[in-house]
Write a protein that holds these residues in place. Structure first.
Motif, mmCIF file in Angstrom:
data_model
loop_
_atom_site.group_PDB
_atom_site.id
_atom_site.type_symbol
_atom_site.label_atom_id
_atom_site.label_comp_id
_atom_site.label_asym_id
_atom_site.label_seq_id
_atom_site.Cartn_x
_atom_site.Cartn_y
_atom_site.Cartn_z
ATOM 1 N N ILE A 324 -3.585 -8.453 56.685
ATOM 2 C CA ILE A 324 -2.531 -7.939 55.808
ATOM 3 C C ILE A 324 -1.573 -9.103 55.576
ATOM 4 C CG2 ILE A 324 -0.528 -6.389 55.691
ATOM 5 C CD1 ILE A 324 -2.635 -4.698 57.680
ATOM 6 N N ASP A 325 -1.392 -9.434 54.276
ATOM 7 C CA ASP A 325 -0.526 -10.575 53.962
ATOM 8 C C ASP A 325 0.792 -10.109 53.393
ATOM 9 O OD1 ASP A 325 -2.300 -12.857 54.527
ATOM 10 O OD2 ASP A 325 -3.565 -11.862 53.022
ATOM 11 N N ILE A 326 1.827 -10.849 53.776
ATOM 12 C CA ILE A 326 3.153 -10.545 53.213
ATOM 13 C C ILE A 326 3.643 -11.803 52.509
ATOM 14 C CG2 ILE A 326 5.510 -9.810 53.714
ATOM 15 C CD1 ILE A 326 4.302 -8.507 56.269
ATOM 16 N N GLU A 327 4.034 -11.610 51.247
ATOM 17 C CA GLU A 327 4.545 -12.762 50.486
ATOM 18 C C GLU A 327 5.915 -12.414 49.958
ATOM 19 O OE1 GLU A 327 1.764 -13.546 47.382
ATOM 20 O OE2 GLU A 327 0.185 -14.189 48.781
ATOM 21 N N LEU A 335 14.899 -10.408 44.799
ATOM 22 C CA LEU A 335 13.935 -10.717 45.843
ATOM 23 C C LEU A 335 12.699 -9.845 45.626
ATOM 24 C CD1 LEU A 335 13.608 -12.426 48.435
ATOM 25 C CD2 LEU A 335 14.223 -10.375 49.703
ATOM 26 N N THR A 336 11.539 -10.496 45.656
ATOM 27 C CA THR A 336 10.285 -9.763 45.486
ATOM 28 C C THR A 336 9.477 -9.930 46.767
ATOM 29 O OG1 THR A 336 10.299 -10.213 43.133
ATOM 30 C CG2 THR A 336 8.176 -9.617 44.077
ATOM 31 N N ILE A 337 8.977 -8.804 47.286
ATOM 32 C CA ILE A 337 8.125 -8.887 48.478
ATOM 33 C C ILE A 337 6.817 -8.162 48.164
ATOM 34 C CG2 ILE A 337 7.904 -8.339 50.938
ATOM 35 C CD1 ILE A 337 10.967 -8.334 51.107
ATOM 36 N N LYS A 338 5.704 -8.844 48.498
ATOM 37 C CA LYS A 338 4.387 -8.235 48.239
ATOM 38 C C LYS A 338 3.695 -7.957 49.563
ATOM 39 C CE LYS A 338 3.385 -10.523 43.846
ATOM 40 N NZ LYS A 338 3.289 -9.388 42.933
ATOM 41 N N HIS A 380 14.953 5.173 46.565
ATOM 42 C CA HIS A 380 16.026 4.323 47.091
ATOM 43 C C HIS A 380 16.131 3.024 46.297
ATOM 44 C CE1 HIS A 380 17.565 6.541 50.421
ATOM 45 N NE2 HIS A 380 16.414 6.616 51.060
ATOM 46 N N LEU A 381 14.990 2.377 46.090
ATOM 47 C CA LEU A 381 15.031 1.081 45.399
ATOM 48 C C LEU A 381 15.571 1.232 43.990
ATOM 49 C CD1 LEU A 381 11.791 -0.708 46.616
ATOM 50 C CD2 LEU A 381 14.152 -1.195 47.268
ATOM 51 N N GLU A 382 15.156 2.303 43.317
ATOM 52 C CA GLU A 382 15.646 2.494 41.949
ATOM 53 C C GLU A 382 17.138 2.791 41.937
ATOM 54 O OE1 GLU A 382 12.982 5.234 40.036
ATOM 55 O OE2 GLU A 382 11.468 3.666 39.758
ATOM 56 N N SER A 383 17.604 3.505 42.960
ATOM 57 C CA SER A 383 19.055 3.757 43.048
ATOM 58 C C SER A 383 19.808 2.446 43.218
ATOM 59 C CB SER A 383 19.388 4.642 44.249
ATOM 60 O OG SER A 383 18.792 5.879 44.099
ATOM 61 N N LEU A 384 19.164 1.478 43.816
ATOM 62 C CA LEU A 384 19.841 0.204 44.091
ATOM 63 C C LEU A 384 19.498 -0.860 43.042
ATOM 64 C CD1 LEU A 384 19.341 0.193 47.954
ATOM 65 C CD2 LEU A 384 21.450 0.606 46.715
ATOM 66 N N GLY A 385 18.944 -0.432 41.925
ATOM 67 C CA GLY A 385 18.683 -1.380 40.833
ATOM 68 C C GLY A 385 17.369 -2.143 40.987
ATOM 69 N N GLY A 386 16.518 -1.674 41.895
ATOM 70 C CA GLY A 386 15.241 -2.355 42.097
ATOM 71 C C GLY A 386 14.081 -1.470 41.697
ATOM 72 N N THR A 403 10.836 -5.016 44.428
ATOM 73 C CA THR A 403 11.784 -5.996 43.900
ATOM 74 C C THR A 403 13.166 -5.370 43.947
ATOM 75 O OG1 THR A 403 10.098 -6.667 42.344
ATOM 76 C CG2 THR A 403 12.294 -7.452 41.889
ATOM 77 N N PHE A 404 14.152 -6.144 44.321
ATOM 78 C CA PHE A 404 15.524 -5.601 44.299
ATOM 79 C C PHE A 404 16.530 -6.739 44.133
ATOM 80 C CE2 PHE A 404 16.097 -6.946 48.657
ATOM 81 C CZ PHE A 404 14.819 -6.813 49.212
#
Ligand code: ADP
Length: 411
Positions: A324-327, A335-338, A380-386, A403-404
């Motif tokens: 499992i990779d995290i980028e 900030l974008t996290i995959k 949650h993310l959409e509430s915070l603009g992400g 992304t947020f």
């Protein structure tokens, strides 16, 4: 010419005295050649005073021009008719007063001379009545207008009231809907708790019982194995509880966020540490590169909740011996996290439902789960603009991307 022949003049006088309408006879030059008593009285002249004078003096100045033209036309056409048809006619009294009249004109010839006999009626009384009626009509129209405006105002008020009631009704319906949903959630929670908690709790019970069976000092590795199971299952239960608490707050509108600056690695390490407890045989989580210097300004708990859900899903829905990779990518205060896995993937036809509350894809049903994690993360993310998105292929793997916005400091 002073008058028509005396004899005829006498006959005329006798006849015309008996007629209540005014009679005025004019010659071709529009000179009055005879007038009866009624006409004299109407215009305020003595007997014979009008004879020999111009018709002009009986006409108010402002009507003279049109009047002369009309009489000339009568002389030419020689047809008797009502004068002033369709418009108002006025006469001028000797004392200067103007009054409305009606005139019937009758051209005739005597001794090769042409004359016009005008039958004149004073219509002052009728005009007054007409004016009175007009005035009454105007007042009536005004009243109608006032009433109409009043009615329109009332209608406006009523419309406002209706809109107000509709809003109130909508609010009540909304809160009823929310209450219903909350009740549904509670029911769902109870059934999930009894179902979802049963397996981990019995696992915990088994491990705890087994630990008691390894009292010897050299059996520490066995004890640790069971302790690890207990810890991971407790953490799993804790995550479910967190998700439920979160959804409850989101749906009752009580979700609050706390922002502060923290190192990204702190949350990532914690989440990976906990996820490592859940790893299957040969599974490995690869840390993102170079995140140590990154400090972000965000809600730490929400980031932890999002990463926990995504990384735990990657572990849960991937087979043994996969990575499992995290980028991560920090760009323009975003900030974008995959999270990339090589797991079971999401069937294409079910992908559009994946963020729906309680939705679980068919190929995931053998694994434990509640179907609320992704829904919460997205809310949650959409509430915070992400936001959150994913790409997935069945039996190949999935990439979940969050992304947020955040102020990013890197040292
Ligand atoms: P849960 O995992 O508890 O069922 P989630 O809301 O986290 O609930 O996920 C919803 C559904 O999305 C899962 O049931 C599963 O069908 C699918 N899903 C989520 N993550 C993955 C993944 N990494 N690989 C495959 N399917 C996934």
């Amino acid at each position: 010419m002073k008058a028509i022949e005396d004899k005829e003049g006498n006959i005329f006088r006798i006849l015309s005295a008996a007629i209540s309408e005014g009679i005025i006879i004019v010659n071709e030059e529009q000179k009055i050649v005879a007038s009866n008593e009624a006409a004299n009285f109407m215009f305020g002249y003595e007997r014979d005073e009008l004879v020999g004078t111009s018709l002009d003096q009986l006409i108010p100045r402002e009507y003279k021009h049109t009047h002369t033209k009309q009489v000339d036309q009568f002389m030419e056409n020689n047809d008797p008719r009502q004068m002033g048809h369709g418009r108002d006619l006025y006469g001028l009294r000797k004392d200067g007063n103007v009054f409305p009249l009606e005139a019937g004109l009758n051209p005739f010839n005597i001794y090769n001379s042409r004359y016009v006999l005008a039958l004149v009626t004073d219509i002052s009384v009728r005009k007054d009545q007409e004016n009175e009626i007009l005035e009454l009509n105007t007042r009536l129209e005004q009243k109608i207008e006032e009433r109409t405006q009043e009615l329109q105002r009332t209608i406006k008020e009523l419309k406002k009231e209706v809109a107000k009631r509709k809003r109130a009704e909508y609010k009540i319906m909304e809160s009823l809907r929310k209450e219903r949903e909350l009740n549904e959630l509670k029911t769902k929670f109870l059934s999930l708790v009894s179902h979802e908690f049963k397996t981990p709790l019995s696992g915990i019970l088994t491990s705890a019982t087994l630990i008691g069976k390894y009292p010897e000092t050299d059996q520490q590795d066995k004890r640790e194995k069971h302790l690890k199971t207990i810890v991971s299952k407790v953490k799993y239960l804790n995550n479910i509880l967190n998700d439920f608490l979160s959804i409850e707050r989101l749906e009752s509108g009580k979700a609050t966020y706390k922002f502060h600056t923290f190192p990204l690695s702190k949350v990532v390490n914690e989440v990976i540490y906990n996820a490592n407890l859940l790893l299957k045989e040969g599974q490995r989580i690869n840390y993102p590169q170079n995140i140590d210097p990154i400090f972000i300004y965000f809600d730490e708990k929400i980031l932890e909740l999002a990463l926990t859900n995504l990384i735990n899903n990657a572990v849960k829905y991937s087979p043994e011996h996969t990575d499992i990779d995290i980028e991560e990518l920090a760009e323009n205060d975003m900030l974008t996290i995959k999270i990339i896995d090589q797991g079971i993937g999401i069937p294409e036809k079910e992908q559009k439902y994946i963020f729906n509350k309680y939705f679980r894809a068919e190929n995931a049903l053998l694994n434990q789960g509640t179907g609320i994690g992704l829904h919460i993360v997205k809310s949650h993310l959409e509430s915070l603009g992400g936001g959150i998105s994913f790409e997935s292929e069945e039996n190949k793997g999935s990439i979940f991307t969050i992304t947020f916005p955040t102020k990013i400091n890197s040292n």
